[in-house]
Each structure stands twice: as structure tokens, then as C-alpha cells.
Enzyme design. Structure first.
Site, short mmCIF file in Angstrom:
data_model
loop_
_atom_site.label_atom_id
_atom_site.label_comp_id
_atom_site.label_asym_id
_atom_site.label_seq_id
_atom_site.Cartn_x
_atom_site.Cartn_y
_atom_site.Cartn_z
N LYS A 48 -17.39 -0.96 -8.13
CA LYS A 48 -17.82 0.37 -8.57
C LYS A 48 -18.44 1.14 -7.40
O LYS A 48 -18.18 2.33 -7.23
CB LYS A 48 -18.83 0.23 -9.74
CG LYS A 48 -18.16 -0.21 -11.04
CD LYS A 48 -19.13 -0.58 -12.14
CE LYS A 48 -18.36 -1.17 -13.33
NZ LYS A 48 -19.23 -1.59 -14.44
N ASP A 98 -21.25 5.02 -19.07
CA ASP A 98 -20.50 3.92 -19.69
C ASP A 98 -20.03 4.30 -21.10
O ASP A 98 -19.17 3.64 -21.65
CB ASP A 98 -21.40 2.68 -19.81
CG ASP A 98 -21.13 1.64 -18.73
OD1 ASP A 98 -20.00 1.59 -18.23
OD2 ASP A 98 -22.08 0.89 -18.39
N GLN A 115 -25.25 -2.98 -15.72
CA GLN A 115 -24.14 -3.92 -15.84
C GLN A 115 -24.48 -5.00 -16.87
O GLN A 115 -25.55 -5.60 -16.84
CB GLN A 115 -23.84 -4.55 -14.46
CG GLN A 115 -22.58 -5.41 -14.42
CD GLN A 115 -21.29 -4.63 -14.65
OE1 GLN A 115 -21.20 -3.43 -14.38
NE2 GLN A 115 -20.27 -5.30 -15.17
#
Ligand code: GUN
Length: 293
Positions: free
Chosen positions: A52, A119, A96
Site C-alpha cells: 500500500k 477502507d 490493517q
């Protein structure tokens, strides 16, 4: 049969994003800034977060990686989330997953300001998606929508089977495929561990999206001739002959299923690269204080 090249599509989209970022910056605008919180040292999570950060460089974004040890308390993590919520330089951020067992993932997700939730995991974004309001969309299902549209795959009126009902993939995927739009307008069936006639459901499907996390679950006898197969599986199966010690394995038995398909996405190189690309698109939108419409 066409093998869907997620790596190429993702590279193309990231180039388009980079171009737009340069235009924004050249016009005096702010460079989009993504922050990522990583807790612990899980191999998979380390790889995902590194990828990422690398993708941010390709897109011309600023990125910040915030690391905590596994022993971090829930309170300390929630305080960092609140700090990022209030940091005007950070346009969007992710935590995460998975998190250590002593931390409530749901509590962490719900603490993120939904306007920075790139997200698309916050209940406000999930709810807005389900009733067709502007929102951030979970990266993996949104990346799959991009693949379907890039390859101009017909979806209207098709029967789509989604294998798996996770909050991150299965459920939003089903919502998107049933949406009054292209891609979408499908008749959608969600199958899961308690579905009795999974083979029969799959045999009727024009499009199968496999997101169960069970390596090589979908076999040729479950697939109709000419079906579109999207493989979301990324299980690390031990493999002695590889330097890494594992082989990334999808939910589809590729070699035997591929000859029956019109389109199929491989693992790796299919959905995986698109997931990160979608996160980049969400971050660009967050930088512009916009949502998916
Ligand atoms: N863990 C596995 N996939 C994801 C993802 O898309 N976002 C976050 N934050 N964690 C993940």
C-alpha cells in the site's frame, strides 16, 4: 477464454490517478495523504501494508506508516485513531486487520471518522452503500467492479453467485452486483458454509465470485460452460519448493476451471492488485473530500 490481467488494469488506473494528482498539485491543491496503522508483525499484513505504501509512491500520494507492537492497548490504539481523525493533513487512513485478540476490531472501525474511512468498513459507509448514497466502498469488491467494467463483461440480468459472506468482501460484493447500475443489475445469491446445494447454485451462475478462503474449493464440475469466474482467495499454502515457503492459492482450481470459462481471474495477478488500486482511488477521493456516487 480470457485471463483477467488485474496487474495491468491496476497499473493503468494508478497511472491515471498519478496524472490527476499532478494536475491537482500543479494547480496549487493538496497532495493526498494516506496513513496506515499496522499492529504487530504478521507476515501477510506486513506485505499488504508495504504494498500500500509503495502504491502511494506510484500515485504521487504522501503516506505515513504508524506501527505498534502486538502489546499495544486498545485505548492507545483508539487514541491514535482519534488523533488521525483530527489531523487535517491526513485525508484518509486504514487500520490493517486482523488486530490482536485483546482489541475489538469493531470498536476500532467505529472510531474512525467515516469521512476518512478509505477502507469503507465503517457502518455509516456500509449503510450508505446499501441504500445507494455517496460513500467509500470496500476495496476488494470495488476492485472487482473495476475489472468487470474494464473488460466490458455483461452483468445486467445475469445470475451471480457470491461464495462467502464476510463484511469486507462477500456482503458488499453482493450489494454491488445487485445495484441498479453497470456493473450490477444481477440476480444475486450468497452461498456460505451452511448452504446445502452449493454445487447446484454454482452450476446455474453466469458469474461466480469466490471469496471463501478455501483453497481450490471451486472445481470444474461446479461451473457452467462460459461462466465468468472471479477468484478472491489468497490463502498461503505451505510449499517447500518456494523461497517464501508458501504458495498464494485461490479459491478456484484454476487449471481445470479455466477451459470452461469466458473470463477468469488468476491468483496471483487478478483481484489482488486491484484491491490496493481501489484503496488508492478512495484516497484520491478523500483528498478531494468526495465519495463514490
Ligand atoms: N486485512 C485484509 N484485507 C484488508 C483490507 O482491505 N483493509 C484492512 N484495513 N485490513 C485488511
Amino acid at each position: 477464454m480470457t485471463i483477467i490481467d488485474g496487474k495491468a488494469v491496476a497499473a493503468d488506473i494508478k497511472q491515471q490517478i498519478a496524472k490527476e494528482v499532478e494536475q491537482i498539485v500543479n494547480a496549487g491543491g493538496k497532495r493526498p495523504h494516506l496513513a496506515a496503522i499496522l499492529v504487530g508483525h504478521d507476515g501477510g499484513s506486513e506485505t499488504y501494508v508495504n504494498n500500500k505504501v509503495k502504491a502511494c509512491e506510484v500515485c504521487g500520494f504522501k503516506s505515513t506508516l504508524v506501527r505498534f507492537e502486538n502489546t499495544v492497548s486498545e485505548e492507545e490504539l483508539l487514541n491514535k485513531v482519534k488523533e488521525l481523525n483530527n489531523d487535517d493533513d491526513v485525508d484518509g487512513f486504514i487500520v490493517q486487520l486482523p488486530l490482536p485478540k485483546h482489541i475489538s476490531e469493531q470498536k476500532v472501525i467505529e472510531t474512525i471518522d467515516y469521512r476518512k474511512d478509505v477502507d469503507g468498513f465503517h457502518p455509516i459507509n456500509v449503510g450508505r452503500l446499501s441504500i445507494g448514497l455517496p460513500c467509500y466502498i470496500s476495496a476488494t469488491p470495488n476492485g472487482i467492479m473495476d475489472l468487470l467494467s474494464y473488460y466490458k463483461i455483461e452483468t445486467s440480468g445475469k445470475k451471480c453467485v457470491v461464495l462467502g459472506r464476510s463484511n469486507i468482501v462477500g456482503k458488499p460484493m453482493a450489494t454491488l452486483m445487485a445495484r441498479k447500475a453497470y456493473p450490477g443489475d444481477c440476480t444475486v445469491t450468497i452461498c456460505h458454509s451452511h448452504t446445502k446445494n452449493i454445487k447446484e447454485e454454482c452450476l446455474q451462475a453466469d458469474i461466480i465470485i469466490a471469496a471463501l478462503g478455501q483453497p481450490e474449493f471451486l472445481t470444474a464440475d461446479m461451473v457452467k460452460e462460459g461462466a465468468v469466474i472471479i477468484d478472491v482467495g489468497t490463502t498461503r499454502v505451505p510449499c517447500a519448493s518456494r523461497k517464501s515457503g508458501f504458495k498464494l492459492t485461490g479459491d478456484v482450481k484454476f487449471d481445470e476451471v479455466a477451459p470452461k470459462c469466458s473470463y477468469i481471474s488468476p491468483v496471483p495477478g487478478g483481484v489482488g492488485p486491484m484491491t490496493i488500486c481501489s484503496l488508492m482511488r478512495n484516497t484520491l477521493l478523500a483528498g478531494k473530500k468526495e465519495f463514490y456516487k
